[in-house]
Design an enzyme around this catalytic site. Structure first.
Site, PDB file in Angstrom:
ATOM      1  N   ARG A 268      -7.622   7.200   2.281  1.00 43.95           N
ATOM      2  CA  ARG A 268      -6.891   7.051   1.508  1.00 43.95           C
ATOM      3  C   ARG A 268      -5.082   6.814   1.429  1.00 43.95           C
ATOM      4  O   ARG A 268      -4.462   6.770   2.696  1.00 43.95           O
ATOM      5  CB  ARG A 268      -5.832   9.607   1.819  1.00 43.95           C
ATOM      6  N   HIS A 272      -0.912  12.641   1.381  1.00 46.12           N
ATOM      7  CA  HIS A 272      -2.701  13.910   0.899  1.00 46.12           C
ATOM      8  C   HIS A 272      -2.087  14.377  -0.297  1.00 46.12           C
ATOM      9  O   HIS A 272      -2.739  14.921  -0.835  1.00 46.12           O
ATOM     10  CB  HIS A 272      -1.618  15.111   2.456  1.00 46.12           C
ATOM     11  N   TYR A 281       3.869   8.791   9.811  1.00 40.37           N
ATOM     12  CA  TYR A 281       2.424   9.082  10.767  1.00 40.37           C
ATOM     13  C   TYR A 281       1.495   7.989  10.557  1.00 40.37           C
ATOM     14  O   TYR A 281       0.198   6.976  11.519  1.00 40.37           O
ATOM     15  CB  TYR A 281       1.559  10.441  11.071  1.00 40.37           C
TER      16      TYR A 281
END
Length: 374
Positions: A268, A272, A281
């Site tokens: 990805r 998200h 992160y």
């Protein structure tokens, strides 16, 4: 190993999940594989160009929808940037009478199934509870309850068995969903009753902010054999390998061999959803490493090697992506808010006295505001 030579082999064999099936490497070089080449031997140069166009179109849909959300026209959007090959390669292997049960990110699959631009955006704009009629396109509307669609797909597949048809149900889900009990329960039922279902896991390395290594100390494809389900681990950024693996799984299901689990290893590239900030992160170096494996870049390189990437073709694809972007934006802005009383529509398939009474009461309540305004 899963082999293409005969249905009996396909039904009974399991390919080692330590092996990552790859037919196009990141540089766009064709990687021979005697087990899998057979399954894409019929893919012509024109079909390869069509797959390339598909991936560019859905990437443009994705970037335009992201822009619409940033401009306040959509409440939320789940980007698929980087996962185009996994979705296009698998979706283009399906028949019209197969049925898809997806999560919320399979917008490329929806495009392949014929979902219209406005239908694709309606639920994210908040103008509809679901975007399209599932039976018109052979695809259920997105499931945001993580992993639930695997149960729906298995149930549908059992229905196919009862009806005596060779249609197949396909469940799309992410790596994070494999930690949900629903997925394990679906695989138990699918294996027990040899349901014609394909479990298609897009391992995009992150379950929101949690890395896949936290929940899977072995490859995710290793889990399925424990349920008695053959599995494949494929390079999810390689559209040809994904198509080959999906065709194998579909053939197995149609020939009475039961379910197959596919782990498409991809990445990805974006957040998200548009409410997420992956910079909090994710190491930028990781993003850079995966950018070098971009699914569109590698197919483009292969087309160049084969002399299939002409200026005329590139111009036509550019025009197509521009047209799609315009159509998407126009369709989004044309979506009108639903009438307040439409909340009662489609709750039941037939008239229901309690619901009708509630609708009448709500209509009277709304009418009070109109009286005050006058």
């Amino acid at each position: 190993m899963l082999r293409p030579s005969a249905s009996s082999d396909i039904r009974n064999d399991i390919r080692s999940t330590e092996l990552l099936v790859q037919l196009l490497n990141p540089d766009g070089d064709r990687v021979p594989d005697p087990e899998f080449d057979h399954w894409v031997a019929d893919v012509t140069g024109e079909q390869l160009r069509s797959l390339y166009e598909d991936m560019l179109v859905v990437r443009r849909i994705d970037t335009e929808a992201t822009a619409l959300q940033r401009q306040g026209e959509l409440g939320l959007w789940p980007p698929l940037l980087g996962q185009e090959a996994a979705q296009i390669g698998s979706a283009r292997a399906l028949r019209a009478d197969d049925f898809v049960f997806s999560s919320y990110r399979e917008n490329a699959v929806a495009y392949c199934r014929g979902v219209q631009m406005g239908q694709l955006l309606a639920v994210w704009r908040g103008t509809a509870l679901s975007g399209w009629n599932p039976f018109d396109v052979g695809m259920a509307t997105p499931a945001v309850i993580i992993g639930a669609q695997t149960l729906h797909a298995t149930g549908y597949a059992l229905g196919c068995l009862q009806d005596g048809v060779d249609s197949v149900a396909v469940a799309y889900f992410g790596d994070g969903a494999t930690s949900e009990g629903d997925v394990s329960e679906a695989m138990v039922f699918a294996a027990s009753f040899q349901a014609p279902v394909v479990f298609f896991c897009q391992n995009n390395q992150w379950a929101i902010s949690e890395p896949v290594a936290l929940q899977a100390h072995r490859s995710i494809a290793d889990r399925a054999p424990g349920f008695g389900i053959p599995s494949l681990r494929v390079d999810g950024n390689d559209v040809l390998a994904v198509m080959a693996a999906t065709r194998i799984a579909l053939d197995r299901a149609r020939s009475g061999g039961g379910p197959t689990f596919i782990e498409a290893v991809t990445y990805r590239m974006g957040p998200h959803t548009t409410s997420d900030d992956p910079t909090r992160y994710r190491d930028p170096a990781e993003l850079e490493r995966w950018a070098a494996k971009d699914p569109i870049s590698r197919l483009r390189a292969y087309l160049e090697h084969e002399g299939l990437l002409t200026e005329e073709f590139e111009a036509s694809v550019k025009a197509k992506t521009d047209d799609v972007a315009r159509e998407l934006r126009a369709a989004c802005l044309a979506l009108d808010p639903p009438h307040a009383l439409s909340v009662f529509d489609n709750v039941y398939t037939s008239a229901h006295s309690v619901l009708e009474r509630q609708k009448s009461q709500y209509a009277a309540y709304l009418a009070m505001f109109e009286e005050v305004a006058e």
